[in-house]
Design a protein around this motif. Sequence first.
Motif, PDB file in Angstrom:
ATOM      1  N   LEU A 177     -15.391  -0.799  -5.383  1.00  0.00           N
ATOM      2  CA  LEU A 177     -15.675   0.637  -5.361  1.00  0.00           C
ATOM      3  C   LEU A 177     -14.688   1.427  -6.193  1.00  0.00           C
ATOM      4  O   LEU A 177     -14.840   2.627  -6.376  1.00  0.00           O
ATOM      5  N   ARG A 206     -10.135  -9.139   6.213  1.00  0.00           N
ATOM      6  CA  ARG A 206      -9.390  -8.197   5.368  1.00  0.00           C
ATOM      7  C   ARG A 206      -9.651  -8.432   3.886  1.00  0.00           C
ATOM      8  O   ARG A 206      -9.784  -7.505   3.102  1.00  0.00           O
ATOM      9  N   GLN A 226     -11.508   1.861  -5.341  1.00  0.00           N
ATOM     10  CA  GLN A 226     -10.447   2.479  -4.537  1.00  0.00           C
ATOM     11  C   GLN A 226      -9.126   1.795  -4.870  1.00  0.00           C
ATOM     12  O   GLN A 226      -9.110   0.629  -5.249  1.00  0.00           O
ATOM     13  N   PRO A 227      -8.015   2.513  -4.703  1.00  0.00           N
ATOM     14  CA  PRO A 227      -6.729   1.901  -5.050  1.00  0.00           C
ATOM     15  C   PRO A 227      -6.402   0.758  -4.091  1.00  0.00           C
ATOM     16  O   PRO A 227      -6.849   0.758  -2.950  1.00  0.00           O
ATOM     17  N   ILE A 266     -14.441  -5.381  -1.424  1.00  0.00           N
ATOM     18  CA  ILE A 266     -15.385  -4.262  -1.488  1.00  0.00           C
ATOM     19  C   ILE A 266     -14.674  -3.007  -1.971  1.00  0.00           C
ATOM     20  O   ILE A 266     -15.182  -2.263  -2.811  1.00  0.00           O
ATOM     21  N   GLN A 309     -20.200  -2.177   4.693  1.00  0.00           N
ATOM     22  CA  GLN A 309     -18.882  -2.724   4.335  1.00  0.00           C
ATOM     23  C   GLN A 309     -18.320  -3.614   5.433  1.00  0.00           C
ATOM     24  O   GLN A 309     -17.950  -4.769   5.189  1.00  0.00           O
ATOM     25  N   PRO A 343      -4.606  -1.092  -1.403  1.00  0.00           N
ATOM     26  CA  PRO A 343      -3.721  -0.594  -0.346  1.00  0.00           C
ATOM     27  C   PRO A 343      -2.376  -1.307  -0.368  1.00  0.00           C
ATOM     28  O   PRO A 343      -2.224  -2.380  -0.968  1.00  0.00           O
ATOM     29  N   THR A 397     -16.899   4.551   6.509  1.00  0.00           N
ATOM     30  CA  THR A 397     -16.863   3.695   5.322  1.00  0.00           C
ATOM     31  C   THR A 397     -18.285   3.526   4.792  1.00  0.00           C
ATOM     32  O   THR A 397     -19.244   4.009   5.386  1.00  0.00           O
ATOM     33  N   LEU A 398     -18.400   2.818   3.685  1.00  0.00           N
ATOM     34  CA  LEU A 398     -19.705   2.572   3.093  1.00  0.00           C
ATOM     35  C   LEU A 398     -20.561   1.786   4.088  1.00  0.00           C
ATOM     36  O   LEU A 398     -20.083   0.846   4.699  1.00  0.00           O
ATOM     37  N   PHE A 424      -1.481  -3.175   4.777  1.00  0.00           N
ATOM     38  CA  PHE A 424      -2.869  -3.579   4.981  1.00  0.00           C
ATOM     39  C   PHE A 424      -2.944  -4.923   5.701  1.00  0.00           C
ATOM     40  O   PHE A 424      -3.897  -5.204   6.417  1.00  0.00           O
TER      41      PHE A 424
END
Lengths: 162, 286
Positions: free
Chosen positions: A125, A115, A127-128, A121, A76, A130, A72-73, A134
């Motif tokens: 970024l 979470r 990202q879709p 984060i 993060q 989840p 991951t980044l 999740f």
Amino acid sequence: MTLTPRRGGGIILASFLLALLLTILPLPEWARIYRPQWYTLVLIYWTTATPQRVGVGIGWLTGIIIDVLTGTLLGQHALALSLIAYITHKMHQRLRLFPIWQQSLVVLVLLLIERVLQLWIMGALGQPVPTLSFWISPLVGMLLWPWIYIILRDLRRKFQVR
Amino acid sequence: MTTRVVFAVVVSVALMVMDQRQHHLEAVRSTLSVVLYPLNFIVNLPQSSSRWLSETFSTRKQLHEQNRSLRKENLLLQARQQKLVSLETENQRLRDLLDSSFKIGERVLIAELVAVDLDPFRQQVLINKGSRSGIYNGQPVLDANAVMGQVIHTNPFTATVLLITDVRHALPVQVNRNGLRSIALGTGRINELELPNLPNNSDIQVGDLLVTSGLGGRFPTGYPVAQVISVIREPGQPFATVKARPKAYLERAREALLVWTLSPIKNLGADDDDTPEAPASATSKP
């Protein structure tokens, strides 16, 4: 600090290493969503039990390691875990007095905070979002907490970790 | 404690921004992942040892059978290869006639996937060859059938591969049938790619094979990528919704093929090798 000699650092290290191993252990596809946040659970335990040794610094370091291990980044997980360590540190004295089931609920809240931070984060970024799965792993973590607590507490007593 | 947590948060945010925007942290990540390599090794141990055991204790009969089938397969492949060689030379000759630059033949290396689970919300895999074997960031990765993805992080022993289905990945492709160019975007689902911005009247059908177009200079030309599985043309919408399924066995592969392209198109405005955060080769995602 100087009055109580530090002991049992090996046990703390070993439990963190085990948590890291469990985090990257390959699981079948269906079981992956149930993987609890092992590293957060271990961090919460040691911050509660030995707040003078484990805290924000260790939490941040664990987070960076998780970031490198899982790709991951950078930062993060470090961000989330240092905040979790901070909150736990603030309330460690109350947390110690709670009965185990009540502790589990607090742990659930902490795991959910982790979470949510991840989600923010990921959103930043682009990202879709989840799926609902999740949110399963905090629940699994809550159910596992009593066992983790008892195992780590017995280990701590046996090796007199201070 | 409070100052420490503020410090930790600030450092984390700074790290994230640096990791996302610039790429100065590749060295830090690579060093850390070398230190953490033993963890990967331990986790992978059951799989590697079980493979070793099954190889060591396989019976003579099994080996014979395997040998026979491999020999048969080899014969078939060789026959096909013969045809390919003649086609390749013919192609080269025709291209020479047309005076266009094109080189055939690439160096490849086979790597095994390491049995380690990475972040479940990203499409990444770990392979057991790293910069010690000459692997670099941005290198194309194939499996036996098609394009898998590209390398995004390396350390001396392992490398992380971003699969073509990750949302951060975009790949310049063209339809094999008629040369129609497009870009295959990852969707975050392991079996689906998306082709945006194709007009409703563009000539694309279900079943069309998409191959790499080589634009962007990162992937070699002409490798199969995906097969179109649905084309929805809504008269009200400006663009058709085109979905494709990767030809590579992304979720089942155990080996990966790393390719060194001999003729990278350097002068097409392609980003150079040390900007791994732009896996979208020449194009950036909308």
